[in-house]
Enzyme design. Structure first.
Site, mmCIF file in Angstrom:
data_model
loop_
_atom_site.group_PDB
_atom_site.id
_atom_site.type_symbol
_atom_site.label_atom_id
_atom_site.label_comp_id
_atom_site.label_asym_id
_atom_site.label_seq_id
_atom_site.Cartn_x
_atom_site.Cartn_y
_atom_site.Cartn_z
ATOM 1 C CB CYS A 261 29.521 46.416 51.715
ATOM 2 S SG CYS A 261 29.207 46.027 53.361
HETATM 3 C C1 UGA Z 1 28.872 42.487 49.747
HETATM 4 C C2 UGA Z 1 29.668 41.525 49.435
HETATM 5 O O1 UGA Z 1 28.901 40.669 48.696
HETATM 6 C C3 UGA Z 1 30.605 40.743 50.416
HETATM 7 O O2 UGA Z 1 31.600 39.958 49.921
HETATM 8 C C4 UGA Z 1 31.341 41.899 51.171
HETATM 9 O O3 UGA Z 1 32.170 41.295 52.271
HETATM 10 C C5 UGA Z 1 30.580 42.836 51.851
HETATM 11 O O4 UGA Z 1 29.766 43.612 50.732
HETATM 12 C C6 UGA Z 1 31.155 43.883 52.562
HETATM 13 O O5 UGA Z 1 31.903 44.437 52.243
HETATM 14 O O6 UGA Z 1 30.873 43.857 53.895
HETATM 15 P P1 UGA Z 1 26.423 42.722 50.909
HETATM 16 O O7 UGA Z 1 26.647 43.954 51.078
HETATM 17 O O8 UGA Z 1 26.013 41.986 52.102
HETATM 18 O O9 UGA Z 1 27.812 42.134 50.606
HETATM 19 O O10 UGA Z 1 25.346 42.279 49.861
HETATM 20 P P2 UGA Z 1 25.301 41.449 48.591
HETATM 21 O O11 UGA Z 1 24.897 40.007 48.705
HETATM 22 O O12 UGA Z 1 26.692 41.810 47.883
HETATM 23 O O13 UGA Z 1 24.236 42.331 47.721
HETATM 24 C C7 UGA Z 1 24.487 43.779 47.473
HETATM 25 C C8 UGA Z 1 23.415 44.518 46.690
HETATM 26 O O14 UGA Z 1 23.668 43.975 45.356
HETATM 27 C C9 UGA Z 1 21.909 44.055 47.146
HETATM 28 O O15 UGA Z 1 21.114 45.310 47.019
HETATM 29 C C10 UGA Z 1 21.469 42.860 46.056
HETATM 30 O O16 UGA Z 1 20.128 42.867 45.796
HETATM 31 C C11 UGA Z 1 22.452 43.307 44.983
HETATM 32 N N1 UGA Z 1 22.306 42.559 43.878
HETATM 33 C C12 UGA Z 1 23.056 41.433 44.171
HETATM 34 C C13 UGA Z 1 21.875 42.446 42.541
HETATM 35 O O17 UGA Z 1 21.214 43.271 42.304
HETATM 36 N N2 UGA Z 1 22.181 41.580 41.536
HETATM 37 C C14 UGA Z 1 22.832 40.472 41.885
HETATM 38 O O18 UGA Z 1 22.943 39.539 41.093
HETATM 39 C C15 UGA Z 1 23.627 40.287 43.080
#
Ligand code: UGA
Length: 416
Positions: A261
């Site tokens: 995403c």
């Molecule tokens: C993301 C959004 O958070 C959701 O709200 C959205 O609905 C979704 O995309 C979508 O568009 O369907 P998601 O892809 O499941 O959700 O994952 P996240 O929890 O956002 O994490 C994304 C990435 O960022 C991961 O690789 C995680 O490790 C990284 N991340 C996250 C960081 O490196 N640091 C952080 O502080 C948070």
């Protein structure tokens, strides 16, 4: 209500299953037999998502490849894939084909129905692309049928929980009657409901993910500076987060964001901006910095051991914990680079091995203990179980800030 969900992938399956749990009659349309079997024969779902298997066992839903099944639905959700390529172009084949078939099946329908786009599209595309096809059968949007765009904000790994406990519901509506029907469908949720235009709803989705991506690249940049100055970025983030205007979420520095995403939505947003003549410098740098960040663990490892001939243990292949999804996982770029530099790889992940194997069939997939027993260990996903391991005596490069790993003989955090 009678609901149809076109596309039983990640978004579709969760949306349909949760709405069935809330008492609606749901039929799924998909071309993939594995997905249809999971629905009809109550087999394990093809994706891992906490609570999904249990949810599917509690509800009665139907899966079919026959679009005729949607003929008497009140609401039809379009949840097909719109994967962006590297240039940010959206892949519309699935969406166009689904929309065409919906239009054909409903061309003779007398009563009002609502088409809801949940697939992620660039702002303006529901109006420019979807509605004209829906109208091909002679029916008129806003009169004979309604059109809404309802973005999903589900996090992988917590998607069932997120669906049932939304922070907000955004209803982009072409006509107020369709918006009102969707409002009714969502009224049992304890969340603010916001009604907007179709293109505003599309932009809310992309801007939300763009903002989350920006926070991550921002804290990674601060982290890269902190690392040079001997400052602990996590303490800095904690200090920043205590300001309620900033907040503490999405400030975990490390090797950056992956998944299907954030990278995709950023690309769609950048390319849409460029199409309308605007150069989105900030967003382009957010994406570029994220690409560079993935290579930090390899750069750091090189400071300690020559990569050629080294055996590296990889802890974590999923793009984040709680999922078996490896799409755009940081591990992909890291493993590619390690192999190119002559290192061998022994990889462990509690859930994502089978998906990673499809991309890298020739590396060793091993137990956690074996991965720990290598010349050096790289931590790439923050799985809970990695927080309890004994890292003493090891060389560890940590991409995700696992506290206990700091006891390693040689320890390097990417941003701290
Ligand atoms: C993301 C959004 O958070 C959701 O709200 C959205 O609905 C979704 O995309 C979508 O568009 O369907 P998601 O892809 O499941 O959700 O994952 P996240 O929890 O956002 O994490 C994304 C990435 O960022 C991961 O690789 C995680 O490790 C990284 N991340 C996250 C960081 O490196 N640091 C952080 O502080 C948070």
């Amino acid at each position: 209500m009678k609901l149809s969900v076109i596309g039983a992938g990640y978004v579709g399956l969760i949306t349909g299953a949760c709405l069935a749990k809330l008492g609606h009659e749901v039929v799924f349309i998909d071309v993939d037999r594995e997905k249809l079997e999971a629905i009809n024969d109550r087999k394990a779902p093809p994706i891992y998502e906490e609570g999904l298997e249990e949810l599917l066992s509690q509800i009665h839903i139907e899966g079919s490849s026959d679009y005729g099944k949607i003929a008497d639905s009140d609401v039809i959700f379009i949840c097909v894939d719109t994967l962006a390529d590297d240039g940010g172009s959206i892949f519309l084949d699935n969406l166009l084909s689904a929309t065409k078939q919906i239009s054909q099946v409903l061309s003779k329908r007398e009563s009002y129905y609502v088409i809801v786009v949940k697939s992620t599209l660039g702002p303006g595309m529901t109006e420019e692309t979807v509605i004209p096809i829906l109208e091909e059968g002679g029916r008129k949007a806003g009169k004979d049928f309604g059109v809404c765009m309802c973005p999903e904000f589900l996090r992988e790994g917590q998607a069932v929980y997120d669906f049932m406990n939304p922070a907000r519901i955004v209803i982009g509506e072409y006509d107020s009657r369709s918006g009102e029907m969707l409002d009714q469908l969502h009224r049992s949720f304890d969340a603010p409901i916001m009604h907007t235009s179709l293109r505003t709803a599309e932009m809310i989705k992309l801007a939300s993910n763009g903002f989350l991506a920006t926070r991550i690249s921002f804290i990674n940049e601060i982290g890269n500076i902190c690392k040079q100055l001997g400052i602990d970025t996590y303490e800095v983030a904690q200090g920043m987060g205590l300001d309620s205007r900033i907040g503490s979420t999405f400030l975990n520095a490390g090797i950056g964001f992956g998944g299907s995403c954030l990278p995709k939505d950023l690309r769609i947003l950048i390319s849409r901006a460029q199409q309308v003549g605007y150069q989105p410098e900030l967003l382009r740098n957010v994406a570029a910095l994220n690409e560079k960040q993935a290579l930090k663990p390899v750069e750091l490892l090189k400071k300690h051991i020559p990569l050629k001939g080294a055996t590296t243990g990889i802890l974590g292949l999923a793009f984040k914990p709680g999922t078996d999804d490896v799409r755009n996982s940081r591990a992909i770029k890291i493993v590619q680079t390690l192999l190119a530099e002559g290192a061998s790889v022994k990889a462990y992940d509690p859930l994502a091995v089978e998906n990673f194997r499809k991309l890298f069939p020739n590396i060793d997939y091993v137990s956690r203990e074996e991965a720990m027993n290598c010349d050096a260990i790289l931590i790439l996903t923050e799985w809970e179980e990695f927080k309890e391991l004994d890292y003493r005596g090891k060389i560890v490069i940590d991409g995700r800030r696992i506290e206990k790993a700091r006891e390693a003989r040689i320890y390097e955090g990417v941003c701290w």
